[in-house]
Design a protein around this motif. Structure first.
Motif, mmCIF file in Angstrom:
data_model
loop_
_atom_site.group_PDB
_atom_site.id
_atom_site.type_symbol
_atom_site.label_atom_id
_atom_site.label_comp_id
_atom_site.label_asym_id
_atom_site.label_seq_id
_atom_site.Cartn_x
_atom_site.Cartn_y
_atom_site.Cartn_z
ATOM 1 N N PRO A 1 0.807 -1.226 0.000
ATOM 2 C CA PRO A 1 0.000 0.000 0.000
ATOM 3 C C PRO A 1 0.841 1.277 0.000
ATOM 4 C CG PRO A 1 -0.106 -1.066 2.147
ATOM 5 C CD PRO A 1 0.564 -2.025 1.222
ATOM 6 N N LEU A 2 1.974 1.278 0.708
ATOM 7 C CA LEU A 2 2.796 2.480 0.752
ATOM 8 C C LEU A 2 3.446 2.746 -0.611
ATOM 9 C CD1 LEU A 2 4.494 2.147 4.262
ATOM 10 C CD2 LEU A 2 2.553 3.571 3.606
ATOM 11 N N SER A 3 3.839 1.696 -1.318
ATOM 12 C CA SER A 3 4.401 1.866 -2.662
ATOM 13 C C SER A 3 3.351 2.420 -3.613
ATOM 14 C CB SER A 3 4.925 0.529 -3.194
ATOM 15 O OG SER A 3 6.017 0.071 -2.447
ATOM 16 N N LYS A 4 2.127 1.922 -3.494
ATOM 17 C CA LYS A 4 1.051 2.402 -4.371
ATOM 18 C C LYS A 4 0.792 3.880 -4.151
ATOM 19 C CE LYS A 4 -3.505 1.221 -6.143
ATOM 20 N NZ LYS A 4 -2.981 1.069 -7.522
ATOM 21 N N MET A 5 0.878 4.315 -2.894
ATOM 22 C CA MET A 5 0.710 5.742 -2.606
ATOM 23 C C MET A 5 1.818 6.563 -3.260
ATOM 24 S SD MET A 5 -0.401 5.762 1.415
ATOM 25 C CE MET A 5 -0.434 7.546 1.455
ATOM 26 N N THR B 1 -5.932 -6.168 -14.862
ATOM 27 C CA THR B 1 -4.711 -5.740 -15.559
ATOM 28 C C THR B 1 -3.470 -5.957 -14.718
ATOM 29 O OG1 THR B 1 -6.022 -4.017 -16.631
ATOM 30 C CG2 THR B 1 -3.635 -3.812 -16.779
ATOM 31 N N GLY B 2 -3.590 -5.767 -13.422
ATOM 32 C CA GLY B 2 -2.416 -5.896 -12.561
ATOM 33 C C GLY B 2 -2.148 -7.307 -12.067
ATOM 34 N N SER B 3 -3.106 -8.243 -12.260
ATOM 35 C CA SER B 3 -2.970 -9.571 -11.662
ATOM 36 C C SER B 3 -1.850 -10.396 -12.277
ATOM 37 C CB SER B 3 -4.289 -10.333 -11.780
ATOM 38 O OG SER B 3 -5.310 -9.687 -11.047
ATOM 39 N N LEU B 4 -1.810 -10.469 -13.604
ATOM 40 C CA LEU B 4 -0.814 -11.318 -14.256
ATOM 41 C C LEU B 4 0.622 -10.889 -13.951
ATOM 42 C CD1 LEU B 4 -2.406 -12.152 -17.735
ATOM 43 C CD2 LEU B 4 -2.153 -13.630 -15.734
ATOM 44 N N PRO B 5 0.952 -9.583 -13.998
ATOM 45 C CA PRO B 5 2.310 -9.196 -13.610
ATOM 46 C C PRO B 5 2.653 -9.573 -12.163
ATOM 47 C CG PRO B 5 1.257 -7.407 -14.791
ATOM 48 C CD PRO B 5 0.204 -8.425 -14.519
ATOM 49 N N ILE B 6 1.689 -9.446 -11.254
ATOM 50 C CA ILE B 6 1.945 -9.804 -9.859
ATOM 51 C C ILE B 6 2.177 -11.302 -9.725
ATOM 52 C CG2 ILE B 6 0.923 -9.920 -7.545
ATOM 53 C CD1 ILE B 6 -0.490 -7.267 -8.166
ATOM 54 N N LEU B 7 1.343 -12.099 -10.389
ATOM 55 C CA LEU B 7 1.531 -13.548 -10.332
ATOM 56 C C LEU B 7 2.847 -13.962 -10.986
ATOM 57 C CD1 LEU B 7 -2.109 -14.753 -11.142
ATOM 58 C CD2 LEU B 7 -0.985 -14.640 -8.909
ATOM 59 N N GLY B 8 3.210 -13.302 -12.084
ATOM 60 C CA GLY B 8 4.505 -13.576 -12.708
ATOM 61 C C GLY B 8 5.653 -13.238 -11.787
ATOM 62 N N ALA C 1 10.878 -7.656 -9.225
ATOM 63 C CA ALA C 1 10.529 -6.348 -8.667
ATOM 64 C C ALA C 1 9.839 -5.460 -9.702
ATOM 65 C CB ALA C 1 11.788 -5.665 -8.140
ATOM 66 N N LEU C 2 10.337 -5.473 -10.930
ATOM 67 C CA LEU C 2 9.739 -4.655 -11.990
ATOM 68 C C LEU C 2 8.313 -5.112 -12.285
ATOM 69 C CD1 LEU C 2 12.867 -4.448 -14.305
ATOM 70 C CD2 LEU C 2 11.730 -2.479 -13.240
ATOM 71 N N LEU C 3 8.110 -6.422 -12.358
ATOM 72 C CA LEU C 3 6.760 -6.940 -12.601
ATOM 73 C C LEU C 3 5.825 -6.606 -11.441
ATOM 74 C CD1 LEU C 3 7.441 -10.484 -14.130
ATOM 75 C CD2 LEU C 3 6.308 -8.559 -15.260
ATOM 76 N N MET C 4 6.307 -6.759 -10.210
ATOM 77 C CA MET C 4 5.475 -6.511 -9.038
ATOM 78 C C MET C 4 5.017 -5.059 -8.971
ATOM 79 S SD MET C 4 3.873 -7.460 -6.367
ATOM 80 C CE MET C 4 4.397 -9.105 -5.925
ATOM 81 N N MET C 5 5.941 -4.115 -9.168
ATOM 82 C CA MET C 5 5.561 -2.706 -9.089
ATOM 83 C C MET C 5 4.605 -2.314 -10.212
ATOM 84 S SD MET C 5 6.707 -1.297 -6.398
ATOM 85 C CE MET C 5 6.696 -2.841 -5.464
ATOM 86 N N TYR C 6 4.811 -2.889 -11.401
ATOM 87 C CA TYR C 6 3.875 -2.608 -12.495
ATOM 88 C C TYR C 6 2.492 -3.150 -12.154
ATOM 89 C CZ TYR C 6 1.685 -2.580 -17.082
ATOM 90 O OH TYR C 6 0.802 -2.364 -18.131
#
Length: 391
Positions: free
Chosen positions: A17-21, A195-202, A127-132
């Motif tokens: 949550p803090l990163s999203k902010m 849209t954000g699910s697949l990058p997070i799962l990857g 890390a790049l996939l997670m933040m995206y």
């Protein structure tokens, strides 16, 4: 070590949550870089302080103390523990004199460089996939989806590294995977992926691989390992951000991202590696499962409460999976082959019996030592002393 795994998880959980902010002012690729650079830069002074302390302890130590804590040329007695049978573990003979600093740990060497390069590359991509993914998903959903890392870590540990899974843990993985699948869809009617699910799962799959790679290095100094991982992964992500032209951000937002990286990535990774040393990759991941729940709590605090039936069911399944992972146990007779290695250890674990006159058995220290063959039975995890095969 369970406490280290849980605290590590909470530190990481609040990063979502803090990163999203902060991503209102910082791009996802630059955020990835800053989080890891903050982790590496924050650990660097601690690593330097530890090196200086070790040098000071070695300089102040008595010159006649051997690496096994006894006088040079002396022999050590044997000991057994619990229902152990067979030869006891003994210290190496004829080793060069070396003093013990109780807080000393095993340093990284040139032999680990190839593994470190792979670890950094996989971690940077994760890390790049997670933040995206976080930038394109709700903070609460992104937090819970992060638990797929547990399933990925366990499956990879079982298939590639032959860790024992067990039926209860397999059930937990199935429940967690079902929860992730439910949380990945935007709606039951449309059946479209978020849209954000697949990058997070990857990212979770890559982190599952990276967790198992890190386990092979878990006998090394966690602070050094975190420093290398942070600076290396941060530099890779920074290069990607520069190549994409996504370097614009305010100094204040960058400073906050670096600070968040030190706490949520730096301290978290150091605690995680230390826990892996004792618990193994799969079971450390089990305790790390509480990270998403910390993330959900902070998400609701910062972004408000928006409870849907989908999220409620996913949360219930995730809690069930979390309980299943915590309730696993593993106990059987097993044999330790003769082994010589170096890592941080104490003499109260039933596996290190060599003598250290005057040293409290609860004090952790590191030095080269030998284990003779030993057969016994007790509850254990797939740590660096329990890598035996299971039928």
């Amino acid at each position: 070590m369970v406490a280290a795994a849980v605290v590590s998880a909470v530190f990481y959980g609040i990063s979502v949550p803090l990163s999203k902010m902060l991503m209102d002012d910082v791009s996802s690729s630059l955020m990835s870089a800053l989080l890891y650079l903050g982790a590496g830069a924050g650990m660097a002074p601690l690593v330097a302080a530890r090196v200086l302390a070790a040098k000071r302890a070695a300089r102040d130590a008595a010159p006649g103390v051997a690496s096994n804590g006894a006088a040079p040329g002396s022999t050590t007695g044997s000991a057994t523990s619990g229902n152990a049978s067979g030869a006891a573990h003994e210290a190496p003979a004829g080793t060069a004199p070396r003093a013990h600093a109780p807080a000393a740990d095993t340093s990284l060497t040139r032999k680990e460089i190839p593994l470190l390069i792979v670890m950094v590359a996989v971690n940077a991509a994760s890390a790049l996939l997670m933040m995206y993914g976080i930038s394109n998903a709700s903070a609460a959903n992104a937090s819970l989806l992060g638990n797929f890392e547990i399933a990925a870590t366990a499956v990879i540990a079982t298939l590639l590294f032959k860790e024992d899974m067990g039926r209860r843990l397999a059930c937990a993985i199935a429940v967690i995977t079902l929860s992730c699948a439910l949380l990945s869809f935007e709606g039951a009617d449309a059946l479209t992926l978020s849209t954000g699910s697949l990058p997070i799962l990857g990212a979770c799959v890559l982190w599952g691989l990276e967790n198992n790679i890190t386990k092979a290095l878990s006998d090394k100094d966690p602070l050094q390992l975190t420093c290398v991982k942070g600076l290396g992964s941060g530099a890779c992500a920074l290069a990607v951000a520069a190549a994409l032209g996504q370097m614009d951000a305010s100094l204040g937002a960058c400073a906050l991202a670096l600070l968040l990286g030190f706490a949520s990535y730096g301290l978290s990774i150091a605690l995680y590696v230390r826990a892996q040393r004792t618990l193994g990759a799969t079971r450390t991941g089990n305790y790390y499962a509480c990270a998403p729940f910390a993330g959900v709590a902070f998400s609701w605090l910062f972004f408000g409460f928006n409870l849907t039936w989908q999220f409620a069911l996913g949360l219930a399944l995730m809690l069930w999976g979390f309980w299943l992972t915590l309730s696993t146990s593993h106990n059987h007779e097993h044999t330790h082959p003769a082994l010589r290695h170096e890592h941080m250890h104490a003499h109260d674990d039933g596996h290190h019996f060599h003598a250290h006159p005057g040293l409290d058995p609860h004090v952790a220290h590191a030095h080269p030592h030998e284990h003779a063959a030993l057969t016994h039975a007790h509850e254990h995890t797939p740590d660096i002393h329990h890598t035996h095969a299971h039928r």
